[in-house]
Design a protein around this motif. Structure first.
Motif, PDB file in Angstrom:
ATOM      1  N   GLU D  40       0.833  -1.193   0.000  1.00 10.32           N
ATOM      2  CA  GLU D  40       0.000   0.000   0.000  1.00 10.32           C
ATOM      3  C   GLU D  40       0.882   1.262   0.000  1.00 10.32           C
ATOM      4  OE1 GLU D  40      -2.517   0.050   3.409  1.00 10.32           O
ATOM      5  OE2 GLU D  40      -3.667   1.808   2.767  1.00 10.32           O
ATOM      6  N   HIS D  41       1.945   1.224   0.798  1.00  9.22           N
ATOM      7  CA  HIS D  41       2.811   2.399   0.917  1.00  9.22           C
ATOM      8  C   HIS D  41       4.148   2.222   0.203  1.00  9.22           C
ATOM      9  CE1 HIS D  41       0.115   2.665   4.452  1.00  9.22           C
ATOM     10  NE2 HIS D  41       0.141   3.948   4.202  1.00  9.22           N
ATOM     11  N   ASN D  42       4.331   1.097  -0.460  1.00  5.13           N
ATOM     12  CA  ASN D  42       5.577   0.820  -1.158  1.00  5.13           C
ATOM     13  C   ASN D  42       6.781   1.000  -0.227  1.00  5.13           C
ATOM     14  OD1 ASN D  42       6.552  -0.105  -3.604  1.00  5.13           O
ATOM     15  ND2 ASN D  42       7.265   1.942  -4.217  1.00  5.13           N
ATOM     16  N   HIS D  43       6.674   0.356   0.912  1.00  2.30           N
ATOM     17  CA  HIS D  43       7.714   0.501   1.919  1.00  2.30           C
ATOM     18  C   HIS D  43       8.250  -0.885   2.310  1.00  2.30           C
ATOM     19  CE1 HIS D  43       9.606   3.453   4.633  1.00  2.30           C
ATOM     20  NE2 HIS D  43       9.803   2.390   5.406  1.00  2.30           N
ATOM     21  N   PHE D  44       9.539  -0.907   2.556  1.00  3.96           N
ATOM     22  CA  PHE D  44      10.271  -2.157   2.751  1.00  3.96           C
ATOM     23  C   PHE D  44      10.760  -2.259   4.206  1.00  3.96           C
ATOM     24  CE2 PHE D  44      14.537  -4.013   3.003  1.00  3.96           C
ATOM     25  CZ  PHE D  44      14.430  -5.203   2.290  1.00  3.96           C
ATOM     26  N   PHE D  45      10.609  -3.453   4.784  1.00  2.00           N
ATOM     27  CA  PHE D  45      11.078  -3.702   6.150  1.00  2.00           C
ATOM     28  C   PHE D  45      11.923  -4.961   6.152  1.00  2.00           C
ATOM     29  CE2 PHE D  45       6.925  -1.774   6.120  1.00  2.00           C
ATOM     30  CZ  PHE D  45       7.073  -0.683   6.959  1.00  2.00           C
ATOM     31  N   MET D  46      13.023  -4.912   6.856  1.00  2.00           N
ATOM     32  CA  MET D  46      13.892  -6.089   6.900  1.00  2.00           C
ATOM     33  C   MET D  46      14.541  -6.185   8.273  1.00  2.00           C
ATOM     34  SD  MET D  46      16.905  -6.963   4.179  1.00  2.00           S
ATOM     35  CE  MET D  46      18.060  -8.314   4.395  1.00  2.00           C
ATOM     36  N   ARG D  47      14.533  -7.384   8.799  1.00  2.00           N
ATOM     37  CA  ARG D  47      15.188  -7.674  10.069  1.00  2.00           C
ATOM     38  C   ARG D  47      16.113  -8.855   9.833  1.00  2.00           C
ATOM     39  NH1 ARG D  47      14.541 -11.386  14.393  1.00  2.00           N
ATOM     40  NH2 ARG D  47      14.939 -10.507  16.448  1.00  2.00           N
ATOM     41  N   THR D  48      17.380  -8.630  10.090  1.00  2.00           N
ATOM     42  CA  THR D  48      18.371  -9.660   9.810  1.00  2.00           C
ATOM     43  C   THR D  48      19.187  -9.937  11.067  1.00  2.00           C
ATOM     44  OG1 THR D  48      18.545  -8.818   7.565  1.00  2.00           O
ATOM     45  CG2 THR D  48      20.280 -10.295   8.306  1.00  2.00           C
ATOM     46  N   LYS D  49      19.125 -11.155  11.512  1.00  2.00           N
ATOM     47  CA  LYS D  49      19.929 -11.549  12.661  1.00  2.00           C
ATOM     48  C   LYS D  49      21.163 -12.260  12.115  1.00  2.00           C
ATOM     49  CE  LYS D  49      19.268 -13.346  17.296  1.00  2.00           C
ATOM     50  NZ  LYS D  49      18.283 -13.934  18.225  1.00  2.00           N
TER      51      LYS D  49
END
Lengths: 276, 276, 276, 276
Positions: D40-49
């Protein structure tokens, strides 16, 4: 066009980087990426949903060249999968899947219904699904298995769904469909393995009953669990009422398990599932 | 003043009428009445909460004269019950009960805490509850049991609560406390009986873990189940994380089971519970 | 033969005794008795399931003579009730009820299905249930209501079941069916009242979605709640996926609510339900 | 040594590849990688351990140079976070957190407890946590806020936990702690916003009650939801009993929400949470 890439591989450094870079080099856009490392077995699982244009074989070859030689790599498109449903006499799981099929909610084609009884022919044919009855009275064990296989092989199917199929499938049959048979077990495995789990549960006086969808391996009720759920009950339930109440959780849990399979979300490893 | 009348009796006609009429004849007012007939065993259960003034012995005698000779009749007032908590090293169940005790939510007096280790002395004494450690290194099996019994007998207790007491109580001990020992089992019985159920559950790849509060009989994990609940987990949980997550459901389920007992809501019959 | 006696009455002393004694005097055997007093309104509710032979009018007259003049007394036998289902376009709730009807699980006769669209005619007729479409394009508001009432009055029905009927029923219509219309609301009331609750829920970023079955009164979504349940969701759900997932809880909660009504377990009082 | 990389960025192609390649170039090993695109907002989230040795500033600079200028990038190590708990009079949430703290389960240091009453001083000090009472009788609104801030600023804290803190925090206070204040709301938001939700729920006759942990923004009860759960209730519950039963779900839901925050699993975006 969207595709889903599934990689199961011995863990090595740089796996995510290698895969993501190859996708990027082809201007493919990752929309969802899940990854898990089984630290006990040092094994890596990755599911990547991406959009963009690429020839499957090209991408697969490039990945194979770049990854571990034992890596299992597969690429799924969004085409509907094909399934065959096996059932016996109870209508709730079969009917539930037929309704989901009719509404377009089930992302699959139901190619056929196979049963050891005639009871559900009418229901199946109402929804215009071919129904095959392979009874166990006039057929020997070997004939039964042989006829079942013949019917199934007429279609190209991705999954067999045991929608309350109340007959044990022999290992010779199961061996044809590794991780392709999804069963609903009328209990929260591993409790109440075997026949009439509701009677067992009643006798034990449990306060909740459950259902488990799982892949079928050679050992009955011992395959990898996909999903489970329960409902609470109380002392006023006879075992017949427990069974009746159990139908609701059975059909929901079977449909959930099948949905996860149809969306290519499940890895099977070490008799367990990793579900993204 | 409110009292609770509990009747467990072979079923005969007119039981409700007889009991209700006797209560009415003394101008007692029924506020809540629950009744159940176990049709399998033809057995009747009734719990009646009433208000009004009556001498206990008078009412009990009248009921005894009127009902079936094998009827079990008891009358409970609203006085706080007394309990002793047994625990080992984990603080979550004990701590949860101590907090409920402190806030007045737990309708009971915690008379003492007994453990086979010293670990929880500090926690117990923070809340001013006497703590007794009966270790199993310097005490023989017989001494251990004897010392436990001695401590318990100093107090008049209604229930012993096993708040993650990780030691099997011998039948000779249990026989003193029929339907008075409440345990929290770290699993949804009857699955994963025995030691380390979380490791068992992990190895089986289950998708939910549960807890069961139950009365302790001679057979470990086989007593009448009071209440059960589960939480959903997934493939990312190690068995240690499952155990950690399990603590939340353990403490809640133990507290719920104890609450039902303290409110005189539980009948035990045929190794099951009827809960009103 | 089993019957169920339902009494809702201003609370007075001796109610249980009076009722139970009358039943006993006719050699009727109480199998299950539930009672509740609403202490806020000083109102008494009792549901008694009994076996034995008695003429209904005799028993009712005797009870009326004995109880409070404002007591509402009714006697239900075990005959199947009759229902009419109202629906619009979605097949999951209607289909679920048709399947339960077919298997004999639903203790009711579905007399007819009425819709404002033709979409579900095929499904309904597959199961041999008469289907009536009263559209809202060619019918004025008054005609629509009038035609609906005419169809319903051809049958003698106990309940109208709104199985995702996506049109608000006017008060003039509802007034004919006091506590006889059961709706499934696609949310956990009182959250997300009104249109598109899934979009509302998505925008709010909730982590669970629910469904509520309730009786319909004049105010939309404000009738007495029968039963509710939820499923957990997460950030990966679009509102369309929430809606899809919500169907499972909708159909189960509607079926549960209807089952309670069909088993004569529900009292409605002060815009709430008492459920035994 | 393990670290967690959090990236929130406008979506562009190749983000996963860029990040993973930089990590790989430093021989860092990705153990768990989660990614989500808000379409919807063309937004990216990433969590990398990941595990391995790297200087934080080096890695962060390299990432900043490579990613979108508006990308928010942060790197978390596994050090215990610091929290302050705010509470009023009820002991269940505070006590639950103190017990988890004591057992080492809570991966945080509780630096202080602040309350507007003295009631919970004893409990807090039992567990050797400094207790500050800033009452609202002798302090004006401005003084109260000022004193609270002064106390909090003595410590370096990551989160403020409102463990049944029954006072509305003014926007001027909240503005200091963007996405750092975690509240437990005694209801399933957005139902029953405001005071005494249990009384509201009782009056509405709901069949389940819930709890919601959420971040606090300027509008009361309107912040991003972290996690929610419910328990089923019935007509026998008074609102006080609903409140009592609600405590169990409140304390569990608050602890779950806090755990997710402490493990750096939560992104906040568009007044919602993305939780990996």
């Amino acid at each position: 066009m969207k595709k889903t890439l599934l990689i199961s591989s011995p863990d090595t450094q740089g796996l995510v980087a290698k895969v993501a870079s190859i996708l990027y080099s082809h201007h493919l856009n990752i929309e969802k990426n899940d990854e898990h490392v089984d630290l006990e077995h040092n094994h890596f699982f990755m599911r990547t949903k991406f959009s963009g244009e690429i020839e499957d074989s090209l991408l697969l070859n490039e990945l194979k060249a770049s990854l571990h030689p034992q890596a299992q790599i597969s690429l799924k498109n969004e085409e509907k999968k094909s399934i065959i449903i096996l059932c016996t006499k109870e209508n709730h799981c079969l009917g539930d899947l037929l309704l989901r099929h009719q509404s377009g909610e089930l992302n699959a084609e139901i190619k056929a219904v196979i049963s050891n009884y005639e009871d559900l022919r009418d229901l199946s044919e109402k929804f215009e699904i071919p129904y095959f009855c392979v009874d166990t009275l006039t057929n020997s064990r070997e004939e039964h298995e042989q006829k079942m296989l013949e019917i199934i092989q007429r279609f190209e199917v991705d999954y067999l769904v045991l929608a309350k199929y109340m007959r044990i499938l022999p290992p010779s049959f199961v061996s044809h469909f590794q991780n392709q048979i999804i069963n609903i077990h009328h209990s929260f495995l591993p409790a109440f393995i075997g026949a009439n789990p509701y009677k067992q549960a009643y006798d034990r006086g449990v306060k909740m009953i459950g259902a488990t969808s799982h892949f079928v391996n050679n050992d009955l009720d011992e395959g990898p669990i996909i999903t489970q759920d329960i409902i609470h009950i109380n002392h006023t339930y006879s075992w017949q009422e427990m069974q009746k109440a159990g139908r609701d959780v059975e059909k929901i849990v079977l449909a959930r398990g099948l949905k996860l399979a149809l969306e290519d979300r499940i890895f099977v490893f070490a008799n367990k599932t990793i579900i993204f």
